[in-house]
Structures are given as structure tokens and as C-alpha cells.
Motif scaffolding. Structure first.
Motif, PDB file in Angstrom:
ATOM      1  N   LYS A   1     -51.445 -79.440  54.485  1.00 56.47           N
ATOM      2  CA  LYS A   1     -52.162 -78.494  55.317  1.00 56.47           C
ATOM      3  C   LYS A   1     -51.173 -77.655  56.113  1.00 56.47           C
ATOM      4  O   LYS A   1     -50.120 -78.160  56.525  1.00 56.47           O
ATOM      5  N   LYS A   2     -51.490 -76.391  56.320  1.00 51.70           N
ATOM      6  CA  LYS A   2     -50.593 -75.487  57.037  1.00 51.70           C
ATOM      7  C   LYS A   2     -51.238 -75.057  58.353  1.00 51.70           C
ATOM      8  O   LYS A   2     -52.436 -74.816  58.418  1.00 51.70           O
ATOM      9  N   TYR A   3     -50.404 -74.973  59.383  1.00 54.28           N
ATOM     10  CA  TYR A   3     -50.862 -74.557  60.704  1.00 54.28           C
ATOM     11  C   TYR A   3     -50.021 -73.389  61.192  1.00 54.28           C
ATOM     12  O   TYR A   3     -48.832 -73.288  60.854  1.00 54.28           O
ATOM     13  N   PRO A   4     -50.609 -72.508  62.012  1.00 54.22           N
ATOM     14  CA  PRO A   4     -49.787 -71.481  62.660  1.00 54.22           C
ATOM     15  C   PRO A   4     -48.827 -72.119  63.660  1.00 54.22           C
ATOM     16  O   PRO A   4     -49.072 -73.230  64.153  1.00 54.22           O
ATOM     17  N   PHE A   5     -47.755 -71.414  63.978  1.00 54.25           N
ATOM     18  CA  PHE A   5     -46.706 -71.983  64.827  1.00 54.25           C
ATOM     19  C   PHE A   5     -47.247 -72.425  66.182  1.00 54.25           C
ATOM     20  O   PHE A   5     -46.822 -73.455  66.728  1.00 54.25           O
ATOM     21  N   TYR A   6     -48.206 -71.670  66.744  1.00 50.78           N
ATOM     22  CA  TYR A   6     -48.661 -71.995  68.093  1.00 50.78           C
ATOM     23  C   TYR A   6     -49.333 -73.368  68.158  1.00 50.78           C
ATOM     24  O   TYR A   6     -49.316 -74.016  69.209  1.00 50.78           O
ATOM     25  N   LYS A   7     -49.905 -73.830  67.043  1.00 55.35           N
ATOM     26  CA  LYS A   7     -50.531 -75.161  67.060  1.00 55.35           C
ATOM     27  C   LYS A   7     -49.472 -76.257  67.208  1.00 55.35           C
ATOM     28  O   LYS A   7     -49.716 -77.268  67.872  1.00 55.35           O
ATOM     29  N   TYR A   8     -48.313 -76.083  66.560  1.00 61.30           N
ATOM     30  CA  TYR A   8     -47.225 -77.036  66.751  1.00 61.30           C
ATOM     31  C   TYR A   8     -46.762 -77.034  68.206  1.00 61.30           C
ATOM     32  O   TYR A   8     -46.484 -78.099  68.782  1.00 61.30           O
ATOM     33  N   ALA A   9     -46.692 -75.839  68.802  1.00 62.61           N
ATOM     34  CA  ALA A   9     -46.271 -75.741  70.197  1.00 62.61           C
ATOM     35  C   ALA A   9     -47.285 -76.404  71.125  1.00 62.61           C
ATOM     36  O   ALA A   9     -46.917 -77.082  72.098  1.00 62.61           O
ATOM     37  N   VAL A  10     -48.568 -76.228  70.831  1.00 66.35           N
ATOM     38  CA  VAL A  10     -49.617 -76.836  71.659  1.00 66.35           C
ATOM     39  C   VAL A  10     -49.549 -78.357  71.574  1.00 66.35           C
ATOM     40  O   VAL A  10     -49.654 -79.060  72.583  1.00 66.35           O
ATOM     41  N   VAL A  11     -49.367 -78.891  70.364  1.00 65.76           N
ATOM     42  CA  VAL A  11     -49.238 -80.342  70.199  1.00 65.76           C
ATOM     43  C   VAL A  11     -48.051 -80.858  71.003  1.00 65.76           C
ATOM     44  O   VAL A  11     -48.134 -81.902  71.668  1.00 65.76           O
ATOM     45  N   ALA A  12     -46.927 -80.130  70.985  1.00 63.21           N
ATOM     46  CA  ALA A  12     -45.744 -80.547  71.738  1.00 63.21           C
ATOM     47  C   ALA A  12     -46.026 -80.527  73.240  1.00 63.21           C
ATOM     48  O   ALA A  12     -45.649 -81.464  73.967  1.00 63.21           O
ATOM     49  N   LEU A  13     -46.714 -79.482  73.725  1.00 63.90           N
ATOM     50  CA  LEU A  13     -47.024 -79.382  75.156  1.00 63.90           C
ATOM     51  C   LEU A  13     -47.969 -80.489  75.603  1.00 63.90           C
ATOM     52  O   LEU A  13     -47.739 -81.147  76.626  1.00 63.90           O
ATOM     53  N   VAL A  14     -49.052 -80.707  74.855  1.00 66.91           N
ATOM     54  CA  VAL A  14     -50.039 -81.724  75.231  1.00 66.91           C
ATOM     55  C   VAL A  14     -49.414 -83.116  75.188  1.00 66.91           C
ATOM     56  O   VAL A  14     -49.616 -83.935  76.099  1.00 66.91           O
ATOM     57  N   THR A  15     -48.652 -83.394  74.131  1.00 67.26           N
ATOM     58  CA  THR A  15     -48.010 -84.706  74.005  1.00 67.26           C
ATOM     59  C   THR A  15     -47.043 -84.950  75.156  1.00 67.26           C
ATOM     60  O   THR A  15     -47.039 -86.024  75.767  1.00 67.26           O
ATOM     61  N   THR A  16     -46.227 -83.958  75.471  1.00 67.21           N
ATOM     62  CA  THR A  16     -45.265 -84.093  76.575  1.00 67.21           C
ATOM     63  C   THR A  16     -45.985 -84.281  77.904  1.00 67.21           C
ATOM     64  O   THR A  16     -45.598 -85.126  78.724  1.00 67.21           O
ATOM     65  N   GLY A  17     -47.044 -83.488  78.115  1.00 68.40           N
ATOM     66  CA  GLY A  17     -47.793 -83.591  79.365  1.00 68.40           C
ATOM     67  C   GLY A  17     -48.437 -84.946  79.563  1.00 68.40           C
ATOM     68  O   GLY A  17     -48.352 -85.545  80.647  1.00 68.40           O
ATOM     69  N   VAL A  18     -49.090 -85.461  78.516  1.00 63.44           N
ATOM     70  CA  VAL A  18     -49.738 -86.769  78.615  1.00 63.44           C
ATOM     71  C   VAL A  18     -48.696 -87.866  78.821  1.00 63.44           C
ATOM     72  O   VAL A  18     -48.895 -88.801  79.613  1.00 63.44           O
ATOM     73  N   ALA A  19     -47.562 -87.758  78.124  1.00 64.75           N
ATOM     74  CA  ALA A  19     -46.508 -88.758  78.274  1.00 64.75           C
ATOM     75  C   ALA A  19     -45.954 -88.767  79.695  1.00 64.75           C
ATOM     76  O   ALA A  19     -45.777 -89.838  80.297  1.00 64.75           O
ATOM     77  N   ILE A  20     -45.695 -87.588  80.249  1.00 63.01           N
ATOM     78  CA  ILE A  20     -45.176 -87.504  81.626  1.00 63.01           C
ATOM     79  C   ILE A  20     -46.184 -88.062  82.612  1.00 63.01           C
ATOM     80  O   ILE A  20     -45.841 -88.847  83.508  1.00 63.01           O
TER      81      ILE A  20
END
Length: 409
Positions: free
Chosen positions: A183-202
Motif C-alpha cells: 500500500k502507498k501513502y502520501p508523505f504527510y501520512k508518514y509525518a503524521v504517524v511520526a508526530l503522533v507516535t512521538t507525542g504519545v511516547a513523550i
């Protein structure tokens, strides 16, 4: 959501027939998940208005939060209440029995939902074809095995490592979507996953209660990290396979999948309960974290416990009902918005619960926790804004192509 079993076949671009009958496989050239077919707001109703999607999302998210907040409270009550007297402490510690009751209850709720949605007796079969059975079985197996590997890993990794890994569930889900189902995603979805994951982890790591609940091992061994990795892999396989089913079996509804998966999960856990006394006597039981003190087996010990303390049975029924209700909202979210949005809701549920607790009881968040909250909601907001722009651009391009075609006539 009701559909009928008799729908016409359509001819695909490659000459293969694509059967849209309920639950049958839509054949595509490479057999892969069609990219974007079950992304947010594109799942089974691409023409739905944005306002309807927002209402649906709020309804599903609210249902998940409310159901699993109740589910979590009852789970804690069941597993921490001392039902004994005096020095004889008795706590109900039989998780597989609890999961079996919940999956059986969820299968019943899912089947009742299917019955109410049917227009004719043959509509919405639970297992409409042999092709769908194997991916459903994969979901049931990975779902049933995920929690035991997670519990076993706690004996070999510290609690901070465990909660940090569980905060990153979006990563294996997206990774398996890309690698396994192409499956292919636009770049912003990868960025959103990184932001949400980092935020929840912090947010999770800087929660003061996390420092008080270090119930796991003091250090993290390589074996424990392997168990934790298997747990995350199974979680990712569960969600990505659910998305693949929604993309390939277009008419297969959330109620059908909920019923089918829970029937299989119940059969798996019942088989485990009957075989566990024999598994515990082998070397396998020690390595997967089984309680070797339950010589009679978890099922018999749990039934004996409920005979001594009938009150726990009512709590388990409440636990099973709230979990089944939560699954109704989960499978609805999955069928409409896809697994990435679903996992975003579930991984942020604990954080939002903590925020509500802070507001209700007048506690204070640390600066780093507020930073984590900002990353999560910033990522979700950016995704919504960019997703809206992307959808508007697609609609504009579609309209332009339509006008060009009319001019050529």
C-alpha cells in the motif's frame, strides 16, 4: 448497512470478472490491496459528505472512549479486588478466561447485529467464501496470541520500555501495510504517524504514575525485546489484515467481521484452556510466561474461584459487555476510516483519559506532557487539513477531466 447476496458481476479493465456479491473477492491484476480504497473517508462510501464523516468519526471515537473506559475500570476492579477474608488474599487472575468470555459475548453481539441488518435470510453470511476464511483466521490467531506475548515480555523488559513500545503501534501497522500489502501513502501520512507516535511516547513517559508502576523487570533483555517485538508485529498484522479484507471483500461489513473473528478467537482460547495443563508441564510453558502454579488449569481454577465468590461473575459479564460494545465501534471505525485512523484513536485514548482526569481533579501536566499533547493534536490537525486539500484537488481534477471529455464530444 444491509446488503443482498445477489449483485451483478462487472468486467474489470484486465478482462477478469470482478464479483461484487457480498463477501466475494474482487479480482485485481496483482491481487494486492488497492491503495487508498480504505483510507480515511474513502472506505465504503467515497461520496459521503465531509460533515457526515466528521459526525461518524466523533461518534465512533466517542463510543470507543466510553466503552473502553468502562472496560478498563471493570478490568482493574476484577484483577485487583481482594475477594478473600483476613490473611487469605484471593484475587481473580485468569486473563484467558476473561478474554474467552469477552470474545464469546462479542461474537453473539456481532451476530445479533448481522441478524438485524439482514433484509433476506441469505444476506450477510458470516463466512461468505473460502477465500476470506484464511485472512480472518490470521486475525483471530494474531489477536489471540498478541496479549500473551506482551504479558510474557514484561517479565524480561522494564515497564518504561514496554509502554514506550506500545505507544508506537502506528509504526508496525503502517510498516506492514507498505511491505506486506504494498500500500502507498502520501508523505504527510508518514509525518503524521511520526508526530503522533512521538507525542504519545513523550506524554506516556513523562506521566508521573508511570514511575510508580514499574511492575516489569528492572532491565530489558534481548529475549524480552524479542517477545515485545512479536507482540507489536501481531498487533500490526491484525490491523493491516483487517484493512486488506475491507479492500478486497468490498461488501463484507464490520458486523460480519466482528462475529467471524470472535467465533474463531473463542475457539482458539477454549482449546488453549483445555490444553493449558498439559502445556504447562512442558518447557514451552515457562518460556511463554504461563503461570506454572495452576496445576489444575486456568479454566478449572477460575470456575472454582467464581463458585466461592459469585460477585466476580457479574463483573466479568459487565467487562465482556463493555468490551463487545467497544468492538462494535472499533469495527465500524475500521470499515469506514481504515486501521491507521483506528489505531490513532486507540493509542490516544489513554492520553485523552489522563487529560480528562487532570481537568476533573485539578491535577497538573508537566511541560513535556503538554509538548506531547501538542505534537499529537498538531499531527491530527495537519492530517485533517492536508487530507481535505488532497480530496479537494482530486475532486477538481475529476471535474476538469469530466469537462474535457464533454468538450471532446
Amino acid at each position: 448497512m444491509a446488503t443482498t447476496n445477489r449483485k451483478p458481476r462487472s468486467r474489470a479493465a484486465n478482462g477478469h470478472s470482478s464479483q461484487t456479491a457480498n463477501g466475494d473477492l474482487s479480482v485485481r491484476p496483482n491481487g494486492a490491496t488497492q491503495p487508498g480504497r480504505n483510507d480515511a473517508a474513502l472506505a465504503n462510501n467515497e461520496g459521503v459528505k465531509s460533515s457526515d464523516n466528521i459526525v461518524n468519526l466523533l461518534f465512533c471515537a466517542g463510543g470507543i472512549y466510553a466503552s473502553f473506559l468502562t472496560w478498563g475500570i471493570l478490568q482493574e476492579r476484577i484483577t485487583t479486588t481482594d475477594y478473600g477474608t483476613g490473611n487469605n488474599r484471593e484475587v481473580f487472575n485468569y486473563p484467558v478466561v476473561m478474554n474467552t468470555v469477552q470474545s464469546a459475548f462479542a461474537a453473539l453481539v456481532g451476530y445479533l447485529s448481522v441478524l438485524f441488518s439482514r433484509q433476506q435470510a441469505g444476506d450477510l453470511p458470516i463466512y461468505p467464501s473460502r477465500a476470506i476464511t484464511w485472512p480472518l483466521l490470521l486475525i483471530a490467531v494474531t489477536g489471540a496470541l498478541s496479549s500473551p506475548f506482551g504479558y510474557a515480555s514484561l517479565q524480561h523488559v522494564d515497564y518504561i520500555t514496554f509502554i514506550l513500545a506500545k505507544s508506537c503501534k502506528l509504526v508496525p501497522v503502517m510498516f506492514l501495510h507498505v511491505t506486506l500489502y504494498r500500500k502507498k501513502y502520501p508523505f504527510y501520512k508518514y509525518a503524521v504517524v511520526a508526530l503522533v507516535t512521538t507525542g504519545v511516547a513523550i506524554f506516556t513517559l513523562h506521566n508521573s504514575s508511570s514511575k510508580k508502576k514499574k511492575t516489569g523487570a528492572e532491565g530489558s533483555s534481548l529475549y524480552g525485546l524479542m517477545l515485545l517485538g512479536i507482540n507489536l508485529l501481531f498487533d500490526g498484522l491484525t490491523n493491516s489484515t483487517q484493512d486488506d479484507i475491507n479492500a478486497r471483500f468490498r461488501s463484507y461489513t464490520g458486523q460480519q467481521m466482528m462475529c467471524a473473528v470472535n467465533i474463531m478467537s473463542t475457539c482458539i482460547t477454549i482449546a488453549y484452556l483445555f490444553l493449558s495443563p498439559y502445556i504447562a508441564q512442558t518447557g514451552v510453558g515457562h518460556y511463554v510466561g504461563m503461570d506454572l502454579t495452576k496445576s489444575a488449569g486456568e479454566l478449572q481454577d477460575a470456575l472454582a474461584f467464581m463458585q466461592r465468590h459469585p460477585a466476580v461473575g457479574w463483573d466479568i459479564l459487565g467487562f465482556a459487555f463493555s468490551g463487545a460494545l467497544g468492538q462494535v465501534f472499533i469495527f465500524r471505525t475500521l470499515s469506514i476510516f481504515g486501521s491507521l485512523r483506528l489505531v490513532t484513536i486507540t493509542v490516544t485514548r489513554k492520553m485523552l483519559t489522563m487529560i480528562l482526569s487532570v481537568l476533573w481533579f485539578g491535577h497538573r501536566l508537566t511541560r513535556m506532557q503538554w509538548f506531547g499533547v501538542g505534537l499529537v493534536f498538531g499531527g491530527v490537525g495537519v492530517e485533517a487539513w492536508l487530507g481535505k486539500r488532497e480530496k479537494a484537488a482530486k475532486e477538481a481534477a475529476k471535474q476538469a477531466a469530466k469537462e474535457a471529455a464533454e468538450k471532446q464530444r
